[in-house]
Enzyme design. Structure first.
Site, short mmCIF file in Angstrom:
data_model
loop_
_atom_site.label_atom_id
_atom_site.label_comp_id
_atom_site.label_asym_id
_atom_site.label_seq_id
_atom_site.Cartn_x
_atom_site.Cartn_y
_atom_site.Cartn_z
N SER A 11 -16.71 17.78 30.79
CA SER A 11 -16.58 19.23 30.63
C SER A 11 -17.88 19.83 30.09
CB SER A 11 -15.45 19.52 29.65
OG SER A 11 -15.69 18.85 28.42
N TYR A 42 -12.37 21.70 27.92
CA TYR A 42 -11.19 21.47 28.76
C TYR A 42 -9.96 21.15 27.89
CZ TYR A 42 -13.95 20.68 33.12
OH TYR A 42 -14.75 20.78 34.23
N GLY A 43 -10.23 20.58 26.72
CA GLY A 43 -9.16 19.95 25.94
C GLY A 43 -8.10 20.86 25.38
N CYS A 73 -14.89 11.76 30.20
CA CYS A 73 -14.20 12.81 29.46
C CYS A 73 -12.80 12.31 29.15
CB CYS A 73 -14.13 14.07 30.33
SG CYS A 73 -13.18 15.42 29.63
N THR A 75 -10.33 13.89 28.05
CA THR A 75 -9.31 14.84 28.48
C THR A 75 -8.98 14.67 29.96
OG1 THR A 75 -10.20 16.37 26.83
CG2 THR A 75 -8.74 17.30 28.51
N GLU A 151 -20.96 20.62 20.07
CA GLU A 151 -21.68 21.44 21.07
C GLU A 151 -22.62 22.43 20.38
OE1 GLU A 151 -21.34 21.91 24.75
OE2 GLU A 151 -20.25 20.01 24.90
N CYS A 185 -12.66 10.96 22.66
CA CYS A 185 -13.35 12.06 23.33
C CYS A 185 -14.83 11.70 23.31
CB CYS A 185 -13.09 13.35 22.55
SG CYS A 185 -14.17 14.72 23.01
N THR A 186 -15.49 11.91 24.43
CA THR A 186 -16.88 11.45 24.53
C THR A 186 -17.86 12.28 23.68
OG1 THR A 186 -16.97 12.67 26.62
CG2 THR A 186 -16.71 10.28 26.75
N1 DGL Z 1 -15.86 15.20 26.26
C1 DGL Z 1 -14.58 15.81 26.47
C2 DGL Z 1 -13.47 14.78 26.18
O1 DGL Z 1 -13.75 13.62 26.14
C3 DGL Z 1 -14.61 17.05 25.73
C4 DGL Z 1 -13.38 17.76 25.56
C5 DGL Z 1 -13.26 19.16 25.92
O2 DGL Z 1 -13.90 19.65 26.86
O3 DGL Z 1 -12.43 19.80 25.27
O4 DGL Z 1 -12.33 15.05 26.03
#
Ligand code: DGL
Length: 267
Positions: A11, A42-43, A73, A75, A151, A185-186
């Site tokens: 994301s 995205y989460g 990701c 999510t 971020e 989550c990455t």
């Molecule tokens: N790196 C995404 C994950 O592992 C980020 C989450 C997000 O976009 O909320 O879930």
């Protein structure tokens, strides 16, 4: 690029923690990275939206002729599971390799999982852990503030906001006596120091990027599609929002100051 690349998407920038590990495990592979920075996070979105975004991200990578797609990701890996059956190239998310590594690592049979709200709601990591050993106790915690902190560059173990947020989210897991924690989550490996400071050395942190890179190497090896070039692979980066500032932040995630060039695309 002379050989097909591995396509990696997230994301936003979190998936770069997986790219960092891929470069270590598979230095000869070309990599094409797409960060959907215009639509992160995205989460906190619905399953339908996450699946639609994930399909579009994968389609962009397919348009570049990639030979393997990695959803770096937590999510997407948790929610968009239909990608396993619908993509024309091999695909993996981060959940299966990471859950298996955690199940192998725990000694006291107590594993914590932290991720975005969508990841925790899906129970994806929990399901996989229990599939490999149903005697393990699993404790989950959604940590929605970690992604915006990372971020926005709040990542230092000495930063008070980071420390307080870590403490607020992880207290129950610490009290539960976990000896292994999945960074589901990455984005989270970026604040691993602060997490480790709070939980103590006795708790092993499992980084989904690292486990997934090893898993990807197995997929390529077993299908006979590892790069044969013998030269160092090339990396190309694409984002859906502005490219300004990307290189600087990407260097934090990649842990290297190698020249990074990035292009904007409309997803
Ligand atoms: N790196 C995404 C994950 O592992 C980020 C989450 C997000 O976009 O909320 O879930």
């Amino acid at each position: 690029m002379s050989e097909p690349a591995i396509g990696v998407f997230d994301s936003g920038l979190g998936g770069l923690t997986a790219v960092k590990e891929l470069k270590k495990v598979l230095p000869q592979e070309n990599i094409i990275y797409f960060g959907d920075t215009a639509r992160v996070p995205y989460g906190t979105r619905s399953e339908t939206t996450i699946l639609r975004y994930a399909r579009q991200d994968a389609d962009f990578l397919l348009s570049k002729g990639v030979k393997l797609i990695i959803a770096a990701c937590g999510t997407v890996s948790s929610v968009a599971t239909e990608l396993y059956d619908t993509l024309p190239v091999p695909y993996t998310g981060v959940v299966i390799p990471t859950a298996n590594a955690a199940a192998d690592a725990t000694k006291n049979g107590r594993i914590g999982i932290i991720g975005t709200p969508a990841t925790v709601k899906s129970c994806s990591y929990k399901r996989e852990i229990l599939r490999s050993n149903n005697r393990i106790s699993v404790y989950q915690q959604a940590c929605p503030l970690f992604v915006p902190l990372v971020e926005n560059g709040f990542i230092s173990r000495d930063d008070e906001i980071v420390r307080l947020t870590v403490e607020r989210y992880l207290k129950d897991l610490k009290d539960a006596g976990i000896d292994t924690l999945i960074l589901g989550c990455t984005h989270f490996p970026i604040i691993a120091d602060a997490i480790s400071d709070y939980l103590g050395r006795g708790v092993t942190l499992i980084d989904s990027g690292k486990e997934t890179a090893l898993f990807a190497a197995n997929i390529l090896g077993s299908r006979g599609i590892l790069s044969r070039s013998g030269e160092k692979g090339e990396c190309r980066y694409f984002v859906s929002d502005t490219v300004e500032g990307f290189s600087k932040t990407a260097e934090i995630f990649l842990g290297s100051s190698d020249g990074i060039s990035v292009k904007h695309i409309d997803i």
